[in-house]
Design a protein around this motif. Structure first.
Motif, PDB file in Angstrom:
ATOM      1  N   GLY A  35       2.643  71.341  39.999  1.00 37.21           N
ATOM      2  CA  GLY A  35       1.264  70.872  40.146  1.00 37.21           C
ATOM      3  C   GLY A  35       1.202  69.428  40.607  1.00 37.21           C
ATOM      4  O   GLY A  35       0.373  69.063  41.453  1.00 37.21           O
ATOM      5  N   LEU A  36       2.084  68.588  40.058  1.00 32.24           N
ATOM      6  CA  LEU A  36       2.134  67.186  40.476  1.00 32.24           C
ATOM      7  C   LEU A  36       2.528  67.081  41.940  1.00 32.24           C
ATOM      8  O   LEU A  36       1.921  66.332  42.718  1.00 32.24           O
ATOM      9  N   GLU A  37       3.541  67.837  42.335  1.00 29.20           N
ATOM     10  CA  GLU A  37       3.996  67.800  43.730  1.00 29.20           C
ATOM     11  C   GLU A  37       2.892  68.279  44.661  1.00 29.20           C
ATOM     12  O   GLU A  37       2.639  67.694  45.708  1.00 29.20           O
ATOM     13  N   GLN A  38       2.193  69.327  44.265  1.00 28.27           N
ATOM     14  CA  GLN A  38       1.112  69.886  45.074  1.00 28.27           C
ATOM     15  C   GLN A  38      -0.052  68.892  45.211  1.00 28.27           C
ATOM     16  O   GLN A  38      -0.709  68.848  46.246  1.00 28.27           O
ATOM     17  N   ALA A  39      -0.278  68.081  44.190  1.00 30.61           N
ATOM     18  CA  ALA A  39      -1.374  67.106  44.233  1.00 30.61           C
ATOM     19  C   ALA A  39      -1.121  66.028  45.279  1.00 30.61           C
ATOM     20  O   ALA A  39      -2.063  65.413  45.789  1.00 30.61           O
ATOM     21  N   GLY A  40       0.139  65.766  45.594  1.00 33.66           N
ATOM     22  CA  GLY A  40       0.457  64.788  46.618  1.00 33.66           C
ATOM     23  C   GLY A  40       0.285  63.347  46.185  1.00 33.66           C
ATOM     24  O   GLY A  40       0.159  62.450  47.020  1.00 33.66           O
ATOM     25  N   VAL A  41       0.280  63.112  44.883  1.00 38.22           N
ATOM     26  CA  VAL A  41       0.133  61.765  44.325  1.00 38.22           C
ATOM     27  C   VAL A  41       1.491  61.341  43.770  1.00 38.22           C
ATOM     28  O   VAL A  41       2.117  62.112  43.048  1.00 38.22           O
ATOM     29  N   PRO A  42       1.958  60.123  44.077  1.00 37.42           N
ATOM     30  CA  PRO A  42       3.221  59.679  43.488  1.00 37.42           C
ATOM     31  C   PRO A  42       3.132  59.683  41.960  1.00 37.42           C
ATOM     32  O   PRO A  42       2.077  59.372  41.404  1.00 37.42           O
ATOM     33  N   PHE A  43       4.240  60.019  41.303  1.00 35.38           N
ATOM     34  CA  PHE A  43       4.205  60.098  39.845  1.00 35.38           C
ATOM     35  C   PHE A  43       5.502  59.642  39.217  1.00 35.38           C
ATOM     36  O   PHE A  43       6.557  59.642  39.849  1.00 35.38           O
ATOM     37  N   VAL A  44       5.387  59.267  37.953  1.00 38.82           N
ATOM     38  CA  VAL A  44       6.529  59.033  37.075  1.00 38.82           C
ATOM     39  C   VAL A  44       6.391  60.068  35.968  1.00 38.82           C
ATOM     40  O   VAL A  44       5.411  60.041  35.221  1.00 38.82           O
ATOM     41  N   LEU A  45       7.336  60.992  35.883  1.00 38.48           N
ATOM     42  CA  LEU A  45       7.325  62.051  34.874  1.00 38.48           C
ATOM     43  C   LEU A  45       8.451  61.795  33.890  1.00 38.48           C
ATOM     44  O   LEU A  45       9.614  61.717  34.280  1.00 38.48           O
ATOM     45  N   VAL A  46       8.091  61.670  32.622  1.00 37.12           N
ATOM     46  CA  VAL A  46       9.075  61.458  31.568  1.00 37.12           C
ATOM     47  C   VAL A  46       9.258  62.773  30.814  1.00 37.12           C
ATOM     48  O   VAL A  46       8.302  63.323  30.276  1.00 37.12           O
ATOM     49  N   VAL A  47      10.483  63.263  30.797  1.00 38.65           N
ATOM     50  CA  VAL A  47      10.844  64.511  30.128  1.00 38.65           C
ATOM     51  C   VAL A  47      11.856  64.146  29.053  1.00 38.65           C
ATOM     52  O   VAL A  47      13.010  63.896  29.353  1.00 38.65           O
ATOM     53  N   MET A  48      11.406  64.091  27.801  1.00 40.24           N
ATOM     54  CA  MET A  48      12.294  63.601  26.739  1.00 40.24           C
ATOM     55  C   MET A  48      12.965  64.713  25.934  1.00 40.24           C
ATOM     56  O   MET A  48      14.025  64.515  25.401  1.00 40.24           O
TER      57      MET A  48
END
Length: 183
Positions: A35-48
């Motif tokens: 979903g983040l990739e599809q939105a086309g907005v740069p992101f920082v995703l933290v997966v802990m």
């Protein structure tokens, strides 16, 4: 932080973290990143909490340089205070709410348990400093899930200038200024 420093457009990055207690299953995390990739907005995703998880279908390579996925602890306050960060997809734990609002960053709320639903309601309806992501019952009827389409729509609404998104940003920024003044 170096990657954030390289981002030219102020407020263009969405920070995504669900805290240290909430854990997503791998299939739900796949929906998040797709979903983040599809939105086309740069992101920082933290997966802990899922050290063995990897983005699907070589997506990590596709996102290289455009977004960051980390399994490491990050300084959330420092990230939220960075000029490049313009939104926060959060579980709405109280510390995350306080840090985000204090930094003037609107929240895309995804509450999961405990007081998070009430916190999300406060952020979205009470303070007007965020939007809530759309959830649906899972296919087995055992719980809820958020589909990649809802993630994409929520991120775009918050980050790409819809009226609701602009209002949430303005309100979060105003609250951030009030918080700085109070301290």
């Amino acid at each position: 932080m170096q990657w954030l420093n390289e981002q030219v457009i102020v407020g263009s990055v969405i920070y995504v973290s669900f805290g240290t207690q909430a854990g997503l299953l791998e299939n739900q995390l796949n929906e998040v990143i797709l979903g983040l990739e599809q939105a086309g907005v740069p992101f920082v995703l933290v997966v802990m909490r899922l050290n063995t998880w990897s983005p699907p279908n070589g997506l990590e390579e596709k996102l290289k340089g455009k977004s960051i996925v980390t399994k490491e602890w990050v300084d959330q306050h420092q990230i939220l205070s960075h000029r490049a960060v313009g939104g926060f997809m959060s579980h709405c734990g109280w510390n995350s709410v306080i840090e985000s609002i204090s930094a003037g960053v609107p929240i895309l709320a995804w509450p999961m348990f405990a007081e998070q639903c009430l916190n999300a309601k406060l952020v979205v309806e009470g303070l007007g400093a965020g939007l809530e992501i759309k959830k649906v019952p899972d296919q087995l009827g055992l719980g809820i899930e958020v589909l990649k389409q809802a993630i994409c729509a929520g991120v775009r609404e918050l980050m790409l200038g819809s009226e609701k998104g602009r209002n949430a940003k303005k309100r979060a920024q105003a609250l951030g200024r009030l918080a700085c003044h109070a301290v």
